[in-house]
Enzyme design. Structure first.
Site, short mmCIF file in Angstrom:
data_model
loop_
_atom_site.label_atom_id
_atom_site.label_comp_id
_atom_site.label_asym_id
_atom_site.label_seq_id
_atom_site.Cartn_x
_atom_site.Cartn_y
_atom_site.Cartn_z
CB SER A 143 -0.86 -0.04 1.26
OG SER A 143 -1.17 1.24 1.75
CE1 TYR A 156 -4.78 -2.13 4.39
CE2 TYR A 156 -3.62 -0.03 4.17
CZ TYR A 156 -4.25 -1.12 3.60
OH TYR A 156 -4.32 -1.20 2.24
P1 NAP Z 1 -11.59 -5.54 -1.23
O1 NAP Z 1 -12.39 -5.18 -2.43
O2 NAP Z 1 -12.18 -5.35 0.13
O3 NAP Z 1 -11.07 -7.04 -1.40
C1 NAP Z 1 -10.38 -7.67 -0.37
C2 NAP Z 1 -10.07 -9.10 -0.80
O4 NAP Z 1 -9.35 -9.72 0.27
C3 NAP Z 1 -11.33 -9.88 -1.05
O5 NAP Z 1 -11.16 -10.73 -2.16
C4 NAP Z 1 -11.47 -10.69 0.23
O6 NAP Z 1 -12.11 -11.92 -0.06
C5 NAP Z 1 -10.01 -10.91 0.59
N1 NAP Z 1 -9.89 -11.19 2.01
C6 NAP Z 1 -10.13 -10.39 3.07
N2 NAP Z 1 -9.98 -11.07 4.22
C7 NAP Z 1 -9.64 -12.34 3.87
C8 NAP Z 1 -9.39 -13.52 4.59
N3 NAP Z 1 -9.46 -13.56 5.93
N4 NAP Z 1 -9.08 -14.64 3.91
C9 NAP Z 1 -9.02 -14.63 2.56
N5 NAP Z 1 -9.25 -13.56 1.81
C10 NAP Z 1 -9.58 -12.41 2.47
O7 NAP Z 1 -10.24 -4.71 -1.20
P2 NAP Z 1 -9.20 -4.26 -2.31
O8 NAP Z 1 -9.21 -2.79 -2.32
O9 NAP Z 1 -9.37 -5.02 -3.57
O10 NAP Z 1 -7.87 -4.70 -1.55
C11 NAP Z 1 -7.05 -5.77 -1.98
C12 NAP Z 1 -5.67 -5.54 -1.39
O11 NAP Z 1 -5.15 -4.31 -1.90
C13 NAP Z 1 -5.67 -5.40 0.14
O12 NAP Z 1 -4.53 -6.04 0.66
C14 NAP Z 1 -5.57 -3.92 0.35
O13 NAP Z 1 -4.95 -3.60 1.56
C15 NAP Z 1 -4.70 -3.53 -0.83
N6 NAP Z 1 -4.79 -2.11 -1.16
C16 NAP Z 1 -5.94 -1.56 -1.60
C17 NAP Z 1 -5.96 -0.20 -1.90
C18 NAP Z 1 -7.18 0.49 -2.40
O14 NAP Z 1 -7.16 1.72 -2.53
N7 NAP Z 1 -8.26 -0.23 -2.70
C19 NAP Z 1 -4.82 0.58 -1.74
C20 NAP Z 1 -3.67 -0.03 -1.28
C21 NAP Z 1 -3.66 -1.37 -1.00
P3 NAP Z 1 -13.26 -12.62 0.86
O15 NAP Z 1 -14.06 -11.54 1.51
O16 NAP Z 1 -14.00 -13.45 -0.14
O17 NAP Z 1 -12.50 -13.47 1.84
#
Ligand code: NAP
Length: 260
Positions: A143, A156
């Site tokens: 991130s 986080y």
């Molecule tokens: P999201 O739409 O909330 O997706 C999160 C994903 O993680 C889902 O597929 C969820 O699947 C999975 N997940 C969460 N808890 C889990 C668990 N206990 N076991 C297995 N899978 C789990 O979020 P996103 O924005 O796509 O984020 C994906 C990654 O990118 C994260 O690590 C986040 O920190 C990182 N990120 C995002 C942003 C942003 O701006 N969106 C920025 C920087 C970094 P299930 O619910 O099906 O388990």
């Protein structure tokens, strides 16, 4: 030579941890479309099965696998079921936004277990096979908070900085086994994780005055780099934290314009 070879993933097996939606789903779709036999893993098996079936309908190879990275038993079982993987995408992550002084011990433990400990275990399991086969690609989704401070996400941010550190440590340790380990640091990507926060007009206005590429990112903006880091085109890149953030972490934007 055919430069597209750098991006082709035929003959590779990929595991995407956290593939049911958002960035992980976009990465899984992109890997499968680049030719990898792709295992989509997370807790929401129904969503994964639907996505895998859609990809198979396109002629890709994709399968769903239940995985709760926050459960040691579940992640070890899933790593075993996934078998030998050439590409591991560590995407799963959660956040709870609040002042540092307000976190409960349970919230702290849940975020650390999901974002760091669970991914450490998965990487350990996949890494053993990669070492035995003498090749592999590991990508952590960090991130902006892997590299800079932001308020109200201290736990986080601590886990995301740790993932960047883990990528560097493993790059050093596993280079001799021809395993490349990198960390993508996404900026502001519109997904379920933050959709509500970005509803506020003042947030969108703030972004316009702050970031040179003043739009929110899309999951596909991350997926394109993930494909590159999974393919042979990135064979000499390891231990890097690569920001995909519209310039947020490296630039400033001013309202000042020079007079003609
Ligand atoms: P999201 O739409 O909330 O997706 C999160 C994903 O993680 C889902 O597929 C969820 O699947 C999975 N997940 C969460 N808890 C889990 C668990 N206990 N076991 C297995 N899978 C789990 O979020 P996103 O924005 O796509 O984020 C994906 C990654 O990118 C994260 O690590 C986040 O920190 C990182 N990120 C995002 C942003 C942003 O701006 N969106 C920025 C920087 C970094 P299930 O619910 O099906 O388990």
């Amino acid at each position: 030579m055919d430069v597209m070879e750098w991006f082709r993933l035929e003959g590779k097996r990929a595991l995407v941890a956290g593939a049911s939606r958002g960035i992980g789903l976009a990465i899984a779709e992109a890997l499968a479309r680049a030719g990898a036999e792709t295992v989509l893993a997370s807790r929401n098996l129904a969503a994964l099965e639907e996505a895998a079936a859609r990809l198979r309908g396109e002629g890709c190879r994709a399968e769903a696998l239940e995985l709760d990275v926050a459960s040691r038993e579940s992640r070890l079982r899933a790593a075993e079921a996934a078998g030998a993987v050439d590409i591991l995408m560590n995407v799963a992550g959660i956040n709870i936004r609040k002042p540092m002084t307000d976190y409960t011990a349970e919230e702290y433990a849940r975020i650390v277990e999901t974002n760091l400990t669970g991914l450490f275990d998965l990487t350990q399991a996949a890494g053993r096979g990669m070492i035995a086969r003498g090749r592999g690609k590991v990508v952590f989704i960090g991130s902006l908070t892997s590299v800079l401070g932001l308020p109200y996400a201290s736990v986080y941010g601590a886990t995301k900085a740790a993932l960047a550190g883990l990528a560097r440590m493993l790059a050093a340790e596993w280079g001799r086994h021809n395993i490349q380990v990198n960390c993508i640091a996404p900026g502001f990507i519109l997904t379920d994780l933050n959709r509500e926060m970005w509803q506020a007009p003042e947030m969108r206005e703030w972004l316009k005055g702050t970031q040179p590429l003043a739009r929110l990112g899309a999951p596909e903006d991350i997926a394109s780099l993930a494909v590159f880091l999974a393919g042979s085109g990135s064979d000499y890149i390891t231990g890097q934290v690569i920001a995909v953030d519209g310039g947020f972490s490296t630039t400033s934007v001013w309202p000042f314009e020079p007079r003609a």
